[in-house]
Scaffold this motif. Structure first.
Motif, PDB file in Angstrom:
ATOM      1  N   PHE A 122       0.359   4.540  -2.025  1.00  0.00           N
ATOM      2  CA  PHE A 122       1.286   4.372  -0.915  1.00  0.00           C
ATOM      3  C   PHE A 122       0.555   4.545   0.412  1.00  0.00           C
ATOM      4  O   PHE A 122       0.667   5.562   1.069  1.00  0.00           O
ATOM      5  N   ASN A 123      -0.212   3.530   0.727  1.00  0.00           N
ATOM      6  CA  ASN A 123      -0.941   3.569   1.988  1.00  0.00           C
ATOM      7  C   ASN A 123      -0.057   2.942   3.052  1.00  0.00           C
ATOM      8  O   ASN A 123      -0.210   1.793   3.435  1.00  0.00           O
ATOM      9  N   ASN A 124       0.925   3.712   3.522  1.00  0.00           N
ATOM     10  CA  ASN A 124       1.855   3.133   4.479  1.00  0.00           C
ATOM     11  C   ASN A 124       2.315   4.162   5.502  1.00  0.00           C
ATOM     12  O   ASN A 124       1.807   5.280   5.542  1.00  0.00           O
ATOM     13  N   ILE A 127       3.736   8.029   4.262  1.00  0.00           N
ATOM     14  CA  ILE A 127       3.072   9.043   3.452  1.00  0.00           C
ATOM     15  C   ILE A 127       1.832   9.582   4.165  1.00  0.00           C
ATOM     16  O   ILE A 127       1.052   8.824   4.737  1.00  0.00           O
ATOM     17  N   GLN A 129      -1.728  10.583   4.337  1.00  0.00           N
ATOM     18  CA  GLN A 129      -2.838  10.104   3.501  1.00  0.00           C
ATOM     19  C   GLN A 129      -3.759  11.258   3.138  1.00  0.00           C
ATOM     20  O   GLN A 129      -4.851  11.407   3.666  1.00  0.00           O
TER      21      GLN A 129
ATOM     22  N   HIS B  98      10.530  10.348   1.488  1.00  0.00           N
ATOM     23  CA  HIS B  98      10.542   8.916   1.782  1.00  0.00           C
ATOM     24  C   HIS B  98       9.124   8.364   1.696  1.00  0.00           C
ATOM     25  O   HIS B  98       8.227   8.813   2.391  1.00  0.00           O
ATOM     26  N   THR B  99       8.969   7.380   0.830  1.00  0.00           N
ATOM     27  CA  THR B  99       7.635   6.910   0.498  1.00  0.00           C
ATOM     28  C   THR B  99       7.382   5.505   1.020  1.00  0.00           C
ATOM     29  O   THR B  99       6.286   4.985   0.895  1.00  0.00           O
ATOM     30  N   THR B 104       6.186  -1.097   0.833  1.00  0.00           N
ATOM     31  CA  THR B 104       5.004  -1.330   0.009  1.00  0.00           C
ATOM     32  C   THR B 104       5.258  -2.465  -0.978  1.00  0.00           C
ATOM     33  O   THR B 104       4.375  -3.262  -1.277  1.00  0.00           O
TER      34      THR B 104
ATOM     35  N   ILE D 162       2.886  -1.842   8.826  1.00  0.00           N
ATOM     36  CA  ILE D 162       3.068  -1.048   7.619  1.00  0.00           C
ATOM     37  C   ILE D 162       2.387   0.311   7.742  1.00  0.00           C
ATOM     38  O   ILE D 162       2.716   1.271   7.058  1.00  0.00           O
ATOM     39  N   GLY D 163       1.458   0.410   8.669  1.00  0.00           N
ATOM     40  CA  GLY D 163       0.834   1.707   8.892  1.00  0.00           C
ATOM     41  C   GLY D 163      -0.269   1.999   7.923  1.00  0.00           C
ATOM     42  O   GLY D 163      -0.537   3.157   7.594  1.00  0.00           O
ATOM     43  N   ARG D 164      -0.906   0.944   7.433  1.00  0.00           N
ATOM     44  CA  ARG D 164      -1.974   1.181   6.466  1.00  0.00           C
ATOM     45  C   ARG D 164      -3.185   1.772   7.170  1.00  0.00           C
ATOM     46  O   ARG D 164      -3.586   1.330   8.237  1.00  0.00           O
ATOM     47  N   ILE D 165      -3.756   2.767   6.562  1.00  0.00           N
ATOM     48  CA  ILE D 165      -4.972   3.375   7.090  1.00  0.00           C
ATOM     49  C   ILE D 165      -6.124   2.907   6.222  1.00  0.00           C
ATOM     50  O   ILE D 165      -6.046   3.004   5.003  1.00  0.00           O
TER      51      ILE D 165
END
Lengths: 195, 444, 402, 176
Positions: A122-124, A127, A129, B98-99, B104, D162-165
């Motif tokens: 769940f790289n969003n 969450i 990290q 909340h995930t 995703t 989406i906030g991907r790191i």
């Protein structure tokens, strides 16, 4: 005791260095470590899937009670170990940190599962990290979720760490992590483990 | 939460702001009526009653339960307004887990989708996979082979057993029957053993996929099923002796947290909670999916809608699931375990070694994924907690444009304020437990 | 024989002081070891009930588990929350643990009570009992001490400055006060039967065998079964043990009154709780099962006293653990109902009945008439109580509807 | 369903096949499932009609952001807008479901609440508000439900990152 070779931090350095060679204090140190190792009381801190496996590890097939760990303490004040079992959301993060702060030294953290360790799949936006951005982690247990065996291995690893580590490990040094916390006037960098 | 967290002075630290439950005196009459009636419309008479029930602020105390509390099933947070030990009002606060799974899900291909959704309801992961797969299959307009259907039924019913066993465990724990918890874990472990034999994982299986299932049942699977079917009945009889035949247990649950069928329908509550009110509704029988129309089983209903009925229904549903599993065992057809449609299914492992096209095809399916025609569909199934639906919008690409899961726990949780009104703190714990929320599914 | 206890003999010499010191040390050590073993025993037996292994890494069979817990707590950081009422916060654990120790002083834990002996032993030329003190008010002292322990719990919850502990302390005071009454009334039945308040006297009164020589003369039979059952239930509530552990009810109130306590202060609560279990088992044995009284087989009689005492006590401790691992927790109002509407009327009625019979025997009244009258009065009382409860319930419901 | 095929709307355009309607609202079928397309104005009234007709329970309410997909298939007369609110209703007596798709323009993302008729929509509407920023008029407690109270933005909108790191390998030895 071969205490000469390692630096004794905190308590022993404050005027008590000479005593670390002493038979009595050396043995006392061993005794305290032994006691801590055999009496790790986890805080009930279940978050997601991993919490189910954490509880399953307390069940008859695996039985954490063998290590004296069936005493899950509901109050963080009495707990020694926080098992971060599951994904930590942005909303939960401050709560988690608060509970960690409420725990008394010495305290340890096991990051259970990939979500807690690194955010996992769940790289969003939602969450965190890796829970090590919030609290210093001692042992990472891999898996999604880690089976009870993996958790038990992590716990045994932690036992080793307690056995071979310093008695007063965290005094002053902390984990050396710097995170930004939102203060009333914008982000404030905070070094974890100090104060 | 313990310690410093529940005092109003610290509210801002948790950045809860307006989600805080304010004291009764401050709340506008309209909102107060809504809370008292648990979002149900009140009659004039009831409204007058509620008006008279006003208590002064000095007599009440607002207490915060969770998100870290031993009996909130993870990270549910409740604000309770107490008068002595009596709960006057209750407000569930969610979102601590909340995930962003729905987001995703838009980034993953349809083939990767089950990996994502399986982590929602972690007590019954196969059901979310099934709902997702059925929706994708509906969008693709494909029919999965007979054997896949029956395998899906077998596996989900096994999962229902393990999920209900988990409920038995947590319900026992919340009421202080610690041994019950351990017995629940013991039996669940046996159920998980079978799931692990088939899927390779104890939880979060990613076993049911669009087009069928991930792998065929392994050799000797029948022994695994039979072992469980033989083992469970005496153990369930043990539960019966330990719990149902015990006055304290009955006293603690009977008449606690009662709800009527009308209220359930108004709130959208489904599953064992709805059935506990005597409302005879089970999607497996009433709107059959898979091959449930070919299977004999009873829908268990209660009559009082209280915590005891919800507990008893789940215990009885374990028996019903065992019935279904037995029929799956007898009727399991031979054939493919996944659809032999080149577009959807990767080629079998053996062919990859022989054929270059198969290798490329395999590669394409796992990197790009298969394309799903434009459209939208909603498919619902009966999960252990109620109606579990999946709504997918496709724009013709290989990833869902929007993937939404209708989680039963999320909706069922709305009934908490209503169930808790006027109960004691100890009842509050029993009520949360009997709703059986899985927070992963609530917050997604 | 007043000189049974050296302190009362009037002539205090070194030997007397030594004997008393010896007894103090012995009782203290016994209690500590017994508590340690009790915690281990409980964890092991509960594990067995739950198909688990239980602690087995700290020492052989995990027997040092409690020691490890204790040492760990001792070396843990201590904290007094900012909002706590400092002095009371520190005082509260002591207030629980000291009475727990004192409670055991009046328990006769050994001595030869067989064949008409009175349990006295010879030490350094002095006659003494195997019990730390034998005050004339013996059992009252026990009740007083267990009441004081309530203050520890209550103050702990109140002084923490937090809501869950407060709820717990409110529960604790209500629960313990109401069960104190039932406890006292059932003790009254024993005192009536034995004719003395002294614990030693109570044991002596139960020594030997009655009714044909093979049924022991225990108060369990002599005072009737009812006081025993009432005492057993009330003592469980008094001890906060499951199914009456509402005061700590982890699932509801987190840690309840000790939520804010950490390190050694928490350990004190923990120890006090189990020490009270041990002591309460000892007191039950003393009151109802003849304490150390039992037939002496081989060897010295006083040793057999200790063995019988330990055996009886272990049986009760096992019963406690058994109940704990089987029953769910009762609810607060159910607990109160049980206390006020069942246990107190029952023990009060039984006490009156018992007193009537004693008087009747002394006055040589007609046995049949006495029994009949007793039954009539008892049934009337029962009916009245039922009526009162029903009326109050109806009133309450009316009030709600109004 | 008694009147699925009933042509409630009068045939206004005789040259074309009259669009299928149900309860006076445009009806389409998606993979065999019935979908109604009320306008925002019709929405509240339609819900009342449906509830009277036996659709007693609201099963689901969610939002969809069609930012990049305006060309989707809709019945004639319905202009595609950026947002859609999708409502699933169930009729237990007739074992049937109905889906409502309401178009919500980006400029004014507001919809009347279903709360008065279906109390169960409370949490769902809050979630939709939280995730898409669609406001529900008349909702008793329209606050964020899943995200923290002070969160900025609505995460399920397509223009929300989406906030991907990027995955980092901190401290991995790199002495090659």
């Amino acid at each position: 005791m071969s205490n000469e070779t390692r630096s004794t931090g905190g308590l022993l350095e404050s005027g008590l260095e000479g005593l670390s060679h002493n038979f009595f204090t050396g043995t006392l140190e061993e005794l305290v470590k032994w006691a801590r190792r055999h009496s790790v009381m986890p805080a009930t801190f279940g978050l997601a899937c991993c919490a189910i496996e954490m509880m399953a590890a307390g069940g008859p097939h695996y039985d954490l009670a063998r290590y004296g760990m069936e005493t899950f303490r509901a109050s963080p004040r009495q707990a020694d170990l926080m098992i971060v079992a599951g994904r930590v959301s942005q909303k939960m993060a401050p709560v988690l940190r608060q509970i960690y702060d409420q725990m008394m030294e010495p305290k340890w953290v096991i990051s259970m599962g990939v979500c807690a360790s690194s955010g996992g799949m769940f790289n969003n936006y939602a969450i965190v990290q890796g829970v090590d951005q919030i609290v210093p982690v001692d042992v990472y247990a891999p898996g999604c979720p880690p089976s009870p065996e993996t958790l038990m291995h992590a716990i045994l690893t932690l036992h080793d760490k307690i056995k071979n580590g310093e008695l007063t490990r965290r005094k002053g040094e902390g984990a050396g992590l710097v995170v930004e916390q939102l203060g009333p006037n914008g982000p404030v960098p905070v070094t974890l483990g100090q104060g | 939460m313990t310690a410093t967290h529940e005092l109003p002075t610290n509210v801002n630290q948790t950045s809860e702001g307006a989600q805080e439950l304010t004291s009764a005196g401050v709340v506008a009459a309209g909102e107060r009526l809504r809370e008292l009636g648990a979002v149900l419309r009140l009659s004039e008479n009831d409204a007058l009653l509620a008006e008279r029930e006003q208590v002064s602020d000095d007599e009440t105390m607002i207490i915060n339960m969770g998100p870290q509390h031993p009996s909130t099933h993870g990270v549910l947070r409740l604000m309770l307004e107490l008068q002595g030990e009596t709960v006057l009002r209750c407000k569930p606060i969610i979102g601590y887990l909340h995930t962003g799974m729905e987001r995703t899900g838009e980034e993953l291909t349809y083939l990767q989708g089950p990996t994502n959704v399986t982590r929602m309801d972690y007590a019954a992961p196969l059901f979310t996979e099934l709902a997702f797969s059925l929706t994708v299959e509906k969008l693709l307009d494909i029919e999965v082979p007979e054997r896949a259907i029956w395998i899906r039924m077998l596996m989900t019913e096994m999962n229902r057993i393990s999920s209900h066993l988990l409920f038995m465990a947590t319900n026992g724990m919340d009421l202080g029957a610690v041994s019950m918890m351990l017995y629940g874990w013991r039996e669940r472990e046996e159920a998980l053993r079978f799931l692990q034999e088939v899927t390779g994982l104890r939880m979060n299986h990613n076993y049911i996929r669009p087009g069928g299932v991930a792998a065929d049942l392994p050799d000797g699977w029948r022994d695994g099923v039979l072992r469980l079917l033989d083992m469970l009945p005496p153990r369930l009889a043990e539960y019966d002796t330990l719990m149902n035949q015990q006055p304290i247990w009955r006293e603690r649950l009977q008449g606690v947290g009662a709800i009527t069928a009308e209220e359930c329908l108004a709130l959208g509550v489904t599953g064992p909670m709805l059935r506990s009110t005597g409302y005879d509704w089970d999607l497996r029988r009433d709107m059959p999916y898979l091959a449930f129309d070919q299977i004999e089983f009873d829908v268990v209903v209660g009559s009082f809608g209280d915590c005891f009925d919800r507990y008893a229904i789940r215990l009885a549903e374990i028996h019903e699931s065992m019935k279904i599993v037995r029929q799956c065992l007898e009727n399991m057809p031979k054939g493919d375990y996944r659809i032999q449609d080149k577009k959807v299914t990767p080629p079998p492992r053996a062919r990859i070694d022989e054929s270059m096209e198969a290798l490329i095809h395999h590669f394409k399916i796992f990197t790009e994924g298969f394309k799903v025609p434009e459209g939208e569909a909603y498919v619902a199934i009966e999960s252990p907690r109620g109606e579990l639906g999946c709504y997918i919008v496709s724009d013709g690409s290989s990833k869902p444009y929007r993937m939404h899961v209708r989680a039963p726990s999320f909706v069922n949780l709305q009934s908490l304020p209503h169930l808790m009104h006027g109960s004691l703190v100890a009842d509050a714990v029993a009520i949360i437990s009997s709703v059986d929320p899985i927070l992963g599914e609530v917050d997604r | 024989m007043l000189s049974g206890d050296p302190l009362l003999s009037g002539q205090i010499d070194l030997a007397v002081v030594l004997i008393v010191l010896l007894k103090v040390v012995a009782v203290f050590a016994f209690l500590l070891v017994a508590t340690m073993l009790m915690i281990w025993f409980e964890r092991k037996v509960v594990s067995d009930f739950q198909n688990r292994v239980g602690p087995n890494t700290a020492g052989p069979f995990g027997i040092l588990q409690t020691l490890a817990d204790g040492i760990k707590f001792f070396f843990k950081e201590d904290l007094i929350p900012d909002r706590a009422e400092r002095r009371v916060f520190i005082l509260a654990p002591l207030l629980t643990v000291v009475p727990a120790f004192l409670l055991f002083t009046i328990v006769p834990f050994g001595g030869d009570f067989s064949n008409g002996h009175d349990g006295s032993v010879e030490l350094f030329g002095h006659t003494t009992y195997l019990q730390l003190a034998d005050p004339a008010i013996g059992i009252l002292f026990a009740l007083a001490m267990s009441s004081i322990a309530v203050y520890g719990v209550m103050l702990a919850g109140w002084s923490s400055g937090s809501k869950y502990p407060l709820l717990g302390s409110v529960r604790a005071s209500a629960q313990m006060v109401s069960y104190e009454a039932a406890l006292g009334l059932s003790v009254c039945a024993v005192v009536l039967t034995a004719g003395t308040l002294s614990t030693h006297g109570i044991v002596v009164a139960q020594a030997g065998s009655g009714w044909g020589g093979f049924i022991p003369h225990w108060n369990l039979i002599a005072a009737g079964f009812v006081p025993f059952v009432v005492f057993l239930l009330a003592s469980q509530a008094e001890l906060n043990r499951p199914p009456f552990d509402l005061v700590e009810a982890e699932q509801e109130l987190v840690g309840s009154y000790h939520t804010e306590y950490s390190s050694i202060r928490f350990a004190l609560f923990f120890v006090a709780e189990f020490m009270n279990s041990v002591t309460m088992a000892a007191i039950i044995v003393t009151l109802f099962l003849g304490g150390p009284a039992g037939p002496a087989l081989l060897g010295p009689g006083w040793l057999w006293g200790i063995i019988w005492f330990l055996l009886k006590m272990t049986a009760f401790l096992f019963l406690f653990v058994w109940v704990r691992s089987t029953l769910p927790r009762v609810r607060y109002d159910q607990l109160m109902d049980l206390g006020w509407k069942v246990l107190i009327p029952l023990s009060l009625g039984w006490l009156l009945l018992l007193a009537t019979f004693w008087v009747a025997r002394d006055q040589h009244w007609n046995g049949f008439v006495t029994v009949a009258l007793g039954a009539v009065v008892g049934l009337t009382g029962y009916g009245l109580l039922k009526g009162a409860i029903a009326t109050s319930k109806a009133r309450r419901l009316e009030g709600v509807v109004d | 369903m008694t009147d699925v095929d009933a042509q409630d709307g009068e045939a206004d355009t005789p040259t074309e096949i009259a669009p299928e309607t149900l309860f006076g609202t445009l009806l389409t079928r998606s993979h065999g499932q019935l979908v109604l397309h009320p306008t925002r104005e019709e929405y509240a009234g339609l819900l009342a009609t449906l509830q009277a007709d036996g659709y007693h329970s609201i099963i689901d309410l969610c939002g969809v952001d069609y930012l990049t997909n305006f060309s989707r298939e809709l019945p004639p007369g319905i202009t595609p807008e950026r947002f859609e609110v999708v409502v699933n209703l169930i009729n237990h007596r007739e074992h049937s479901r109905l889906r409502l798709r309401v178009q919500i323009p980006e400029s004014d993302p507001v919809l009347p609440t279903a709360f008065g008729l279906y109390a169960g929509s409370e949490a769902m509407e809050r979630e939709t508000f939280d995730m898409f920023g669609i406001a529900f008029e008349g909702h008793p407690d329209l606050t964020r439900i899943l995200m923290p109270e002070d969160w900025i933005g609505h995460p399920l909108r397509k223009d929300y990152d989406i906030g991907r790191i990027p995955v980092q390998f901190k401290g991995a030895p790199a002495n090659r």
